[in-house]
Design a protein around this motif. Structure first.
Motif, PDB file in Angstrom:
ATOM      1  N   GLN A 447       0.980  -1.384  -0.148  1.00 33.77           N
ATOM      2  CA  GLN A 447      -0.026  -0.173  -0.026  1.00 33.77           C
ATOM      3  C   GLN A 447       0.816   1.312   0.020  1.00 33.77           C
ATOM      4  O   GLN A 447       0.311   2.370  -0.243  1.00 33.77           O
ATOM      5  N   LEU A 448       2.133   1.044   0.256  1.00 32.86           N
ATOM      6  CA  LEU A 448       2.945   2.214   0.519  1.00 32.86           C
ATOM      7  C   LEU A 448       3.944   2.449  -0.923  1.00 32.86           C
ATOM      8  O   LEU A 448       4.240   1.526  -1.635  1.00 32.86           O
ATOM      9  N   ALA A 449       4.150   3.640  -1.447  1.00 26.15           N
ATOM     10  CA  ALA A 449       5.017   4.038  -2.337  1.00 26.15           C
ATOM     11  C   ALA A 449       5.813   5.213  -1.917  1.00 26.15           C
ATOM     12  O   ALA A 449       5.602   6.261  -1.139  1.00 26.15           O
ATOM     13  N   VAL A 450       7.033   4.793  -1.645  1.00 34.87           N
ATOM     14  CA  VAL A 450       8.168   5.628  -0.852  1.00 34.87           C
ATOM     15  C   VAL A 450       9.107   6.379  -1.691  1.00 34.87           C
ATOM     16  O   VAL A 450       9.920   5.477  -2.448  1.00 34.87           O
ATOM     17  N   VAL A 451       9.372   7.670  -1.550  1.00 41.16           N
ATOM     18  CA  VAL A 451      10.828   8.222  -2.268  1.00 41.16           C
ATOM     19  C   VAL A 451      11.871   8.442  -0.888  1.00 41.16           C
ATOM     20  O   VAL A 451      11.401   9.577  -0.171  1.00 41.16           O
ATOM     21  N   PHE A 452      12.716   7.718  -0.709  1.00 39.54           N
ATOM     22  CA  PHE A 452      13.418   7.753   0.399  1.00 39.54           C
ATOM     23  C   PHE A 452      14.251   9.043   0.205  1.00 39.54           C
ATOM     24  O   PHE A 452      14.842   9.319  -0.847  1.00 39.54           O
ATOM     25  N   GLN A 453      14.751   9.566   1.253  1.00 41.14           N
ATOM     26  CA  GLN A 453      15.590  10.813   1.109  1.00 41.14           C
ATOM     27  C   GLN A 453      16.788  10.220   0.649  1.00 41.14           C
ATOM     28  O   GLN A 453      17.704  10.908  -0.327  1.00 41.14           O
ATOM     29  N   ASP A 454      17.629   9.135   0.795  1.00 43.88           N
ATOM     30  CA  ASP A 454      18.844   8.552   0.375  1.00 43.88           C
ATOM     31  C   ASP A 454      18.049   7.155  -0.583  1.00 43.88           C
ATOM     32  O   ASP A 454      18.361   6.213  -0.235  1.00 43.88           O
ATOM     33  N   PHE A 455      17.401   7.721  -1.463  1.00 46.81           N
ATOM     34  CA  PHE A 455      16.849   6.665  -2.489  1.00 46.81           C
ATOM     35  C   PHE A 455      18.123   6.003  -3.276  1.00 46.81           C
ATOM     36  O   PHE A 455      19.109   6.519  -3.267  1.00 46.81           O
ATOM     37  N   VAL A 456      17.776   5.020  -3.705  1.00 46.62           N
ATOM     38  CA  VAL A 456      19.134   4.072  -4.279  1.00 46.62           C
ATOM     39  C   VAL A 456      18.956   4.267  -5.792  1.00 46.62           C
ATOM     40  O   VAL A 456      18.257   4.586  -6.377  1.00 46.62           O
ATOM     41  N   ARG A 457      20.101   4.553  -6.243  1.00 46.36           N
ATOM     42  CA  ARG A 457      20.530   4.454  -7.637  1.00 46.36           C
ATOM     43  C   ARG A 457      21.139   3.192  -8.072  1.00 46.36           C
ATOM     44  O   ARG A 457      22.190   2.882  -8.011  1.00 46.36           O
ATOM     45  N   TYR A 458      20.019   2.281  -8.650  1.00 48.95           N
ATOM     46  CA  TYR A 458      20.415   0.896  -8.993  1.00 48.95           C
ATOM     47  C   TYR A 458      21.151   1.223 -10.292  1.00 48.95           C
ATOM     48  O   TYR A 458      20.880   1.807 -11.301  1.00 48.95           O
ATOM     49  N   GLU A 459      22.323   0.410 -10.159  1.00 46.74           N
ATOM     50  CA  GLU A 459      23.196   0.280 -11.404  1.00 46.74           C
ATOM     51  C   GLU A 459      22.382  -0.776 -12.344  1.00 46.74           C
ATOM     52  O   GLU A 459      23.311  -1.777 -12.570  1.00 46.74           O
ATOM     53  N   LEU A 460      21.283  -0.306 -12.776  1.00 41.59           N
ATOM     54  CA  LEU A 460      20.583  -1.480 -13.533  1.00 41.59           C
ATOM     55  C   LEU A 460      19.761  -0.724 -14.798  1.00 41.59           C
ATOM     56  O   LEU A 460      19.901   0.503 -14.807  1.00 41.59           O
ATOM     57  N   PRO A 461      19.319  -1.531 -15.632  1.00 43.74           N
ATOM     58  CA  PRO A 461      18.586  -0.825 -16.709  1.00 43.74           C
ATOM     59  C   PRO A 461      17.364   0.187 -16.147  1.00 43.74           C
ATOM     60  O   PRO A 461      16.973  -0.021 -15.145  1.00 43.74           O
ATOM     61  N   ALA A 462      16.966   1.484 -16.825  1.00 45.61           N
ATOM     62  CA  ALA A 462      15.924   2.233 -16.298  1.00 45.61           C
ATOM     63  C   ALA A 462      14.629   1.499 -16.112  1.00 45.61           C
ATOM     64  O   ALA A 462      14.007   1.810 -15.154  1.00 45.61           O
ATOM     65  N   ARG A 463      14.494   0.637 -17.070  1.00 46.71           N
ATOM     66  CA  ARG A 463      13.292  -0.246 -16.848  1.00 46.71           C
ATOM     67  C   ARG A 463      13.024  -0.881 -15.326  1.00 46.71           C
ATOM     68  O   ARG A 463      12.147  -0.660 -14.758  1.00 46.71           O
ATOM     69  N   ASP A 464      14.221  -1.463 -14.808  1.00 47.75           N
ATOM     70  CA  ASP A 464      14.127  -1.935 -13.543  1.00 47.75           C
ATOM     71  C   ASP A 464      14.227  -0.748 -12.359  1.00 47.75           C
ATOM     72  O   ASP A 464      13.564  -0.698 -11.409  1.00 47.75           O
ATOM     73  N   ASN A 465      14.962   0.313 -12.832  1.00 44.32           N
ATOM     74  CA  ASN A 465      14.886   1.416 -11.927  1.00 44.32           C
ATOM     75  C   ASN A 465      13.609   1.830 -11.366  1.00 44.32           C
ATOM     76  O   ASN A 465      13.142   2.156 -10.225  1.00 44.32           O
ATOM     77  N   VAL A 466      12.803   1.794 -12.341  1.00 40.45           N
ATOM     78  CA  VAL A 466      11.286   2.485 -12.144  1.00 40.45           C
ATOM     79  C   VAL A 466      10.382   1.182 -11.782  1.00 40.45           C
ATOM     80  O   VAL A 466       9.556   1.240 -10.971  1.00 40.45           O
ATOM     81  N   GLY A 467      10.802   0.013 -12.718  1.00 33.91           N
ATOM     82  CA  GLY A 467       9.828  -1.017 -12.516  1.00 33.91           C
ATOM     83  C   GLY A 467       9.945  -1.739 -10.978  1.00 33.91           C
ATOM     84  O   GLY A 467       8.809  -2.288 -10.740  1.00 33.91           O
ATOM     85  N   PHE A 468      10.891  -1.631 -10.208  1.00 36.23           N
ATOM     86  CA  PHE A 468      10.740  -1.845  -8.850  1.00 36.23           C
ATOM     87  C   PHE A 468       9.992  -1.506  -8.019  1.00 36.23           C
ATOM     88  O   PHE A 468       9.688  -2.013  -7.025  1.00 36.23           O
ATOM     89  N   GLY A 469       9.193  -0.469  -8.491  1.00 32.91           N
ATOM     90  CA  GLY A 469       7.909   0.283  -7.508  1.00 32.91           C
ATOM     91  C   GLY A 469       7.004  -1.086  -7.701  1.00 32.91           C
ATOM     92  O   GLY A 469       6.244  -0.904  -6.829  1.00 32.91           O
ATOM     93  N   ALA A 470       6.928  -1.838  -8.596  1.00 31.71           N
ATOM     94  CA  ALA A 470       5.893  -3.081  -8.557  1.00 31.71           C
ATOM     95  C   ALA A 470       6.578  -4.213  -9.129  1.00 31.71           C
ATOM     96  O   ALA A 470       6.386  -4.721 -10.432  1.00 31.71           O
ATOM     97  N   VAL A 471       7.672  -4.832  -8.414  1.00 30.22           N
ATOM     98  CA  VAL A 471       8.486  -5.798  -9.239  1.00 30.22           C
ATOM     99  C   VAL A 471       7.683  -6.900  -9.626  1.00 30.22           C
ATOM    100  O   VAL A 471       8.151  -7.752 -10.728  1.00 30.22           O
TER     101      VAL A 471
END
Ligand SMILES: Nc1ncnc2c1ncn2[C@@H]1O[C@H](COP(=O)(O)OP(=O)(O)OP(=O)(O)O)[C@@H](O)[C@H]1O
Length: 625
Positions: A447-471
């Motif tokens: 139920q939560l969607a969080v942008v943490f102050q120290d959000f993670v910069r995944y060294e992965l394709p852009a698709r995964d970086n956004v897709g991790f919101g609903a993996v």
């Protein structure tokens, strides 16, 4: 009880006295139990081959003895019965020798394959163990960090666990050969093996204890080694490359790394006091034991009481009993390579230590009414002061609440409690009247969607970086595009050489990096992707910290679009952002000291109004607050 310095890493084991699997933490024992879990067929095959190999050594010894005994018969000619006896003994010797030649590569291949399985199994245990706890308290515990370091084989002189698997059959085979030698010596005199067994066992135990102590100290020194590893990573990983050069940190880093490393390994090297004395005593014991057997053997052989064949076998057997003692490199390898197994099992058992326990109630559709912090108290494990001490807060569903307060007031901690990364130490947090602890923790986090102050910069394709919101959701390019658009990420995505499939790291082929602001928009897009897939609570912790003025203004314009229908928590030091929220609360001293709409709080002329005025004046005066 006084604790030896540098033994912090073993505190956890000593306190429980058990591994995570509920057994004593003997590295080799733990490894033996892990083998069938890694692969039962390969373990069975390796055991069979090791036993066969173990049987070959005494067989070789015996067949050499038999051949030596029959050799004089060759003078009668090969066609005679004595000659046949020589040929048969020779054929048996060749057979045993060839079997040994064949067993060796078979063991090597099997042990190699099993070693790889054990490596994968250990890595899996460590990954699953450290990822499975619902909360993060255990991972912030330094003793757990030490176990993690060890479990990854990063201690002093640690060897890959696969090396232990290849050492095992060699050790079994050597021990079996030693035991057979001892048995053969009984044929000479019943007492003959006793002095040799005693001397080799005593010297072996001394050396073994020394090795165990060294490996123990090695485990205890991981705090220093962890620091050394961190400094090495800072120097080599690239993330700090700019600051290292600008601030001229290179000599400092190299010097501190060297000191921490030497302090870590020094503990291991400095633990050999008394070893030399024991080595001398062991040497004397061994000489005496060999003399006790070899002198009678020489005398009886010289008098013809013991024939050539038996003398040959007994001599080999005397030498062979050495395999009952310290096996040098083999045992070192086994001890150092199996040392990762107990910490890996302890990390695997981390969930047992987790205080955040999932409830069973579903969370779909929550919150319908709102989220309430009720007399919430919280103190970090080991923390000196409570962060919250009776905090009351009401967050109506569908509304937006901004949380403001000085640095360290506890704003981010509030989010951690909301996401159940920690649980309150007093009071409770409820959603629609249900304690968060009664909800299924994964369902609530969905139920939560969080942008943490120290959000993670995944060294992965852009698709995964956004897709991790609903993996777990199926690939949804339209949703990706919508979220990217809402987060103002369109130009950055359009510039990616391979679109959504571009790795966001220069360390990968065709990869690229983003600017700080673009990464922040990406983190926002990730949270929005979670919203697209059902999240109803949006938490934005400093969402504009990396944005330029225009981007920040754009976000303000979109704020209502972004948060429509969602329950929103907005944490920010920028009052221009804060005032967009329906309600604002000011946190200080572990409590909410003011709350209301922006205009109400300004009218109150309290802390919020003063902070707002201060920041407005600073901007008006051309400086940043
Ligand atoms: N993992 C932790 N272990 C122990 N103490 C912590 C931990 N994280 C934060 N703290 C302490 O808890 C207090 C609240 O920290 P928190 O990060 O919630 O503050 P904040 O209001 O978000 O600060 P900022 O405005 O600087 O982001 C601080 O005193 C901080 O030092």
């Amino acid at each position: 009880m006084a604790r030896r310095p540098g033994t912090r890493g073993t505190r956890w084991t000593r306190r429980t006295g058990r591994t995570g699997q509920g057994r004593a933490a003997s590295p080799v024992g733990a490894l033996l139990r892990l083998l069938p879990r890694a692969s039962l067929p390969l373990t069975a095959a390796l055991t069979a081959l090791a036993l066969l190999d173990a049987a070959l050594a005494p067989a070789l010894m015996l067949s050499v003895g038999v051949l030596a005994g029959r050799l004089p018969g060759i003078g009668a000619g090969l066609g005679t019965a004595a000659g046949h006896g020589v040929l048969t003994a020779f054929a048996v010797l060749c057979g045993v020798y060839v079997a040994g030649l064949l067993a060796e590569p078979a063991i090597e291949v099997t042990a190699g394959r099993l070693g790889r399985r054990v490596t994968a199994c250990t890595a899996r245990l460590v990954m699953r163990g450290s990822l499975r706890p619902a909360g993060i308290a255990a991972l912030e515990d330094p003793s757990v960090a030490d176990r993690l370091t060890l479990a990854q084989g990063q201690g002093t002189g640690m060897l890959p666990v696969a090396r232990a698997v290849t050492a095992l059959p060699a050790l079994v085979s050597a021990r079996a050969a030693g035991a057979t030698s001892a048995v053969l010596l009984i044929g000479f005199h019943w007492w003959a093996p006793l002095p040799l067994i005693a001397a080799w066992t005593v010297s072996g135990i001394w050396r073994d204890r020394e090795v165990r102590r060294a490996v123990d100290v090695q485990a205890g020194s991981t705090t220093e080694l962890r620091r050394a590893e961190y400094l090495r990573a800072v120097a080599l990983d690239g993330g700090a490359a700019k600051e290292i050069r600008v601030f001229g940190l290179s000599p400092w880093l190299v010097d501190r790394f060297t000191r921490a490393w030497l302090a870590g390994v020094g503990r291991v090297g400095g633990n050999r006091r008394g070893a030399a004395v024991r080595d001398v005593v062991a040497g004397v014991l061994l000489v005496a034991a060999h003399a006790a057997v070899l002198v009678p053997l020489a005398v009886e052989s010289g008098h013809g009481e013991v024939g050539v064949a038996r003398t040959t076998v007994y001599l080999q057997a005397v030498v062979g009993t050495a395999a009952l003692g310290w096996l040098g490199d083999l045992q070192w390898t086994l001890a150092r390579a199996s040392a990762v197994v107990p910490p890996a099992l302890e990390v695997a058992a981390l969930p047992e230590r987790d205080t955040v326990v999932s409830g069973a109630l579903p969370a779909a559709g929550l919150p319908a009414s709102g989220i309430r912090f009720e007399k919430t108290a919280f103190r970090y494990p080991g923390g000196r002061r409570p962060v919250f001490d009776g905090l009351d807060l009401w967050l109506p569903a569908g509304g937006s609440l901004a949380v403001v307060g000085a640095n360290g007031a506890g704003k981010t901690t509030l989010v951690k409690l909301l996401a159940r990364l920690h649980d309150p130490t007093g009071g409770r947090v409820t959603v629609d009247g249900t304690d968060l602890r009664d909800l299924d923790v994964s369902a609530w986090r969905h139920q939560l969607a969080v942008v943490f102050q120290d959000f993670v910069r995944y060294e992965l394709p852009a698709r995964d970086n956004v897709g991790f919101g609903a993996v777990r959701a199926p690939r949804d390019d339209e949703a990706l595009a919508r979220c990217a658009h809402l987060a103002g990420l369109d130009p950055a995505v359009a510039a990616l050489a391979h679109g959504w499939d571009t790795p966001l790291s220069r360390r990968f082929t065709d990869g690229t990096d983003l600017s700080g602001g673009q990464w922040q928009r990406l983190a926002l897009a990730r949270a929005l992707y979670a919203v697209e897939h059902g999240a109803r609570v949006l938490v934005l912790d400093e969402p504009t910290a990396h944005l330029d003025v225009r981007a920040e203004a754009e976000l303000y314009e979109r704020f209502l679009d972004l948060t429509r229908g969602l329950t929103t928590v907005l944490i920010s030091h920028r009052f221009a952002t804060v005032r967009l929220a329906d309600r604002i609360c000011y946190v200080e001293g572990g409590r909410v000291v003011e709350q209301g709409a922006h205009d109400e709080l300004i009218a109150q002329d309290g802390r919020y109004a003063r902070a707002f005025a201060l920041q407005s004046a600073a901007y008006a005066g051309g400086t940043h607050a």
